[in-house]
Design a protein around this motif. Structure first.
Motif, PDB file in Angstrom:
ATOM      1  N   GLY A   1      -5.237  -1.538  -4.247  1.00  0.00           N
ATOM      2  CA  GLY A   1      -4.361  -1.159  -5.347  1.00  0.00           C
ATOM      3  C   GLY A   1      -2.904  -1.096  -4.903  1.00  0.00           C
ATOM      4  N   GLU A   2      -2.015  -1.016  -5.888  1.00  0.00           N
ATOM      5  CA  GLU A   2      -0.579  -0.927  -5.584  1.00  0.00           C
ATOM      6  C   GLU A   2       0.038   0.245  -6.329  1.00  0.00           C
ATOM      7  OE1 GLU A   2       1.813  -2.709  -3.538  1.00  0.00           O
ATOM      8  OE2 GLU A   2       2.716  -0.840  -4.218  1.00  0.00           O
ATOM      9  N   SER A   3       0.583   1.194  -5.573  1.00  0.00           N
ATOM     10  CA  SER A   3       1.323   2.328  -6.138  1.00  0.00           C
ATOM     11  C   SER A   3       0.516   3.134  -7.159  1.00  0.00           C
ATOM     12  CB  SER A   3       2.644   1.860  -6.784  1.00  0.00           C
ATOM     13  OG  SER A   3       3.413   1.138  -5.867  1.00  0.00           O
ATOM     14  N   ALA A   4      -0.809   3.087  -7.053  1.00  0.00           N
ATOM     15  CA  ALA A   4      -1.639   3.894  -7.967  1.00  0.00           C
ATOM     16  C   ALA A   4      -1.843   5.265  -7.333  1.00  0.00           C
ATOM     17  CB  ALA A   4      -2.980   3.216  -8.200  1.00  0.00           C
TER      18      ALA A   4
ATOM     19  N   ASN B   1       4.580   3.406   1.899  1.00  0.00           N
ATOM     20  CA  ASN B   1       5.046   2.093   1.445  1.00  0.00           C
ATOM     21  C   ASN B   1       4.024   1.038   1.842  1.00  0.00           C
ATOM     22  OD1 ASN B   1       5.789   0.982   4.181  1.00  0.00           O
ATOM     23  ND2 ASN B   1       7.096   2.778   4.100  1.00  0.00           N
ATOM     24  N   THR B   2       4.072  -0.101   1.156  1.00  0.00           N
ATOM     25  CA  THR B   2       3.078  -1.149   1.370  1.00  0.00           C
ATOM     26  C   THR B   2       3.102  -1.662   2.810  1.00  0.00           C
ATOM     27  OG1 THR B   2       3.503  -1.789  -0.910  1.00  0.00           O
ATOM     28  CG2 THR B   2       2.202  -3.307   0.412  1.00  0.00           C
ATOM     29  N   ALA B   3       4.307  -1.846   3.340  1.00  0.00           N
ATOM     30  CA  ALA B   3       4.441  -2.457   4.668  1.00  0.00           C
ATOM     31  C   ALA B   3       3.760  -1.621   5.747  1.00  0.00           C
ATOM     32  CB  ALA B   3       5.914  -2.655   5.004  1.00  0.00           C
TER      33      ALA B   3
ATOM     34  N   SER C   1      -6.147   2.405  -3.274  1.00  0.00           N
ATOM     35  CA  SER C   1      -4.713   2.132  -3.456  1.00  0.00           C
ATOM     36  C   SER C   1      -3.972   2.279  -2.128  1.00  0.00           C
ATOM     37  CB  SER C   1      -4.131   3.096  -4.487  1.00  0.00           C
ATOM     38  OG  SER C   1      -2.749   2.823  -4.699  1.00  0.00           O
ATOM     39  N   ASP C   2      -2.853   1.562  -1.997  1.00  0.00           N
ATOM     40  CA  ASP C   2      -2.122   1.582  -0.718  1.00  0.00           C
ATOM     41  C   ASP C   2      -1.300   2.858  -0.520  1.00  0.00           C
ATOM     42  OD1 ASP C   2      -0.214   0.830  -2.637  1.00  0.00           O
ATOM     43  OD2 ASP C   2       0.757  -0.651  -1.345  1.00  0.00           O
ATOM     44  N   HIS C   3      -0.767   3.391  -1.595  1.00  0.00           N
ATOM     45  CA  HIS C   3      -0.010   4.643  -1.561  1.00  0.00           C
ATOM     46  C   HIS C   3       0.185   5.050  -3.004  1.00  0.00           C
ATOM     47  CE1 HIS C   3       3.324   2.201  -2.871  1.00  0.00           C
ATOM     48  NE2 HIS C   3       3.033   1.369  -1.887  1.00  0.00           N
ATOM     49  N   GLY C   4       0.739   6.234  -3.218  1.00  0.00           N
ATOM     50  CA  GLY C   4       0.939   6.694  -4.590  1.00  0.00           C
ATOM     51  C   GLY C   4       2.322   6.368  -5.102  1.00  0.00           C
TER      52      GLY C   4
HETATM   53 ZN   LIG Z   1       2.578  -0.615  -2.112  1.00  0.00          ZN
END
Ligand SMILES: [Zn+2]
Length: 549
Positions: free
Chosen positions: A246-249, A284-286, A459-462
């Protein structure tokens, strides 16, 4: 004496290079670094006269440090253009710091370096234009128009050295009466240094260069060389695990976890199991993405070390799974480097109807259909990287049918919207994610009773949507609010998968409140797929004991 009179005239209206340096230093320390003062006042509330004097001395220290740095640029032909560029860049930084509560650290630099055009242009808004125009271009033009007098270089050199020395002395003098307060503030509120322009940028770029080193290591250490499947594949249909990233969920916006709005109606109608207490590795995604797939764990995580080692996907490939990464975000951050990675977005592949804003996540459903239709005879792990709730343009993440929470925010400049609008848009992205995930479950279910198929979403992060003045994500981990670090996790398994693995559903369902983190991801996936290797740690397998070891 006309010649000398005209000489005097030209001097009367000209600034010295040091004066210009001082003016720019004070402006940068002030209006371009408002976030710094905002947070400093929170960190060290001015309490009485001494508190006020502390703030004044902090102002002197920041201005004088700026002046030392800007003195390096104070040469004829260099100073004006350099300061003009610095003002424009600092104006853009101020937009992100003031508007979104962003910090300018090496991760911010990395995000900019690794961004793609689509993601980059998404930030453009008239509010950002106003900052860059008003605080940047206008003041830069004013500065370029100022008459500045430069003397012959030996005299300038002498004057520059004297000025820098004086500034350093000033730092010492302003610092001395407040050594204790300054040291305590620096120690406990280290993030403040990411908020004072332009030294925040200088430090961030320096740290980014130092840390990034060689882009890809020449030698990659193997991991789990002994990996194999616990049970030899017999004539059963091939196993398929979907790993959905997921992304930013954030967990706090999932109604499966108790959020008061119905953001997960589709998943609620399935028998998917939701885990509500999962912590991300980074904000963060990175950081988070490579960390999730790495065996290192958050405490020991190091970007270079992770890049120099194989990861979960390599181990799965070694155990005999065909591994493929389908990306509707900004790539796998090298995680799938040795495997097959296909990227959508950025306008999409030929024939894919993606608008300029990039594909929405239904493109992943289409790819899953293709994948299932291929009838790959091999056991397979299919990673789907969603665009999810990627901000600030939340409204581009969902189609109109899913704009259920109204009114939503239709601008990437989140400050222009009310908190209610921002929350509505964000919740719509979760509602759409719910629809996509449930769509995946439906497709897997249609594979029938016979095929062992499963889906694991994480998810990767909130994300912050304005709580405490913070937006988006990327806060330093130690200070990051719950919204940025608590992420949703979902597991769905087909009856055939449960039979194949001997997985006790009731045992898994009893762990929905367990304290988990991204550290568990690596080992949980190995456990789910019954991959035997000495790198597997049962203590970090969220479902250890729910299936035969
Ligand atoms: Zn992200």
């Amino acid at each position: 004496m006309p010649p000398s009179a005209s000489h005097d005239d030209s001097r009367r209206f000209a600034l010295g290079a040091n004066t210009l340096t001082l003016l720019a230093s004070a402006a940068l320390a002030g209006v371009y670094s408002l976030s710094f003062w905002d947070r400093l006042i929170v960190a060290a509330p001015p309490d009485g006269l001494r508190g006020l004097l502390f703030l004044v001395s902090a102002g002197v220290v920041v201005t004088a440090l700026n002046a030392v740095f800007l003195s390096l640029l104070a040469w004829r032909g260099v100073q004006k253009p350099a300061l003009a560029i610095l003002l424009v860049v600092s104006a853009a930084l101020a937009y992100f710091m003031d508007g979104f509560g962003a910090v300018i650290d090496r991760h911010a630099v990395q995000s900019v370096v690794e961004t793609d055009l689509r993601e980059g242009t998404e930030w453009l808004s008239w509010q950002m234009g106003a900052y860059v125009l008003g605080l940047g271009l206008l003041l830069a033009a004013l500065l370029l128009a100022l008459p500045v007098r430069y003397r012959p270089w030996p005299r300038e050199l002498l004057s520059r050295a004297g000025f820098m020395l004086a500034m350093l002395l000033l730092v010492g003098l302003a610092f001395a009466p407040f050594t204790r307060e300054m040291a305590a503030t620096a120690r406990n509120h280290g993030h403040l240094r990411h908020l004072a322009s332009p030294l925040n940028l200088v430090n961030a770029v320096r740290a980014y260069i130092k840390y990034s080193g060689p882009r890809e290591p020449a030698v990659v250490a193997t991991l789990g060389e002994d990996a194999r499947q616990g049970r030899p594949a017999d004539d059963q249909p091939p196993v398929l695990l979907l790993l959905v990233v997921g992304e930013s969920a954030r967990a706090s916006s999932f109604s499966l976890g108790g959020y008061e709005r119905a953001t997960n109606p589709a998943l609620a109608a399935t028998d998917a199991i939701y885990f509500g207490d999962v912590r991300s590795c980074g904000t963060n995604t990175a950081t988070s993405l490579p960390c999730m797939f790495s065996h290192l764990g958050r405490e020991d995580y190091d970007e270079q070390e992770a890049k120099a080692s194989e990861n979960l996907l390599d181990v799965l490939a070694r155990a005999g799974f065909a591994v493929e990464w389908e990306d509707n975000n900004t790539g796998s951050k090298s995680v799938a480097r040795r495997l097959r990675e296909e990227r959508m977005g950025g306008g999409g592949r030929p024939g894919e109807p993606c608008p300029a804003g990039g594909c929405q996540d239904d493109v992943l459903l289409a790819h899953l259909d293709e994948e299932l239709a291929r009838r790959n005879p091999q056991d397979e792990v299919y990673v789907l990287h969603m665009i999810g709730s990627h901000g600030p343009a939340y409204y581009e993440r969902y189609p109109d049918d899913f704009a259920r929470f109204q009114p939503d925010c239709r601008s990437p400049a989140l400050q222009a919207c009310t908190p209610e609008q921002i929350r509505n848009s964000y919740d719509n992205t979760i509602l759409y994610t719910d629809h996509i995930l449930a769509g995946m479950v439906e497709r897997l279910r249609a594979e029938g009773e016979t095929r062992p198929v499963a889906l694991l979403y994480l998810s990767d992060h909130g994300e912050s949507t304005g709580e405490n003045g913070l937006y988006l994500h990327g806060a330093p981990y130690a200070l990051a609010p719950d919204e940025q670090t608590r992420v949703p996790m979902i597991l769905w398994t087909s009856p055939a998968f449960e039979r194949w693995r001997g997985l006790d559903r009731g045992c898994v369902a009893a762990r929905t409140d367990a304290e988990l983190s991204h550290d568990h991801f690596f080992h949980t996936v190995l456990g789910l797929l019954n991959v035997r290797t000495k790198v597997y740690q049962p203590a970090l397998d969220a479902f250890a004991g729910c299936a035969p070891g």
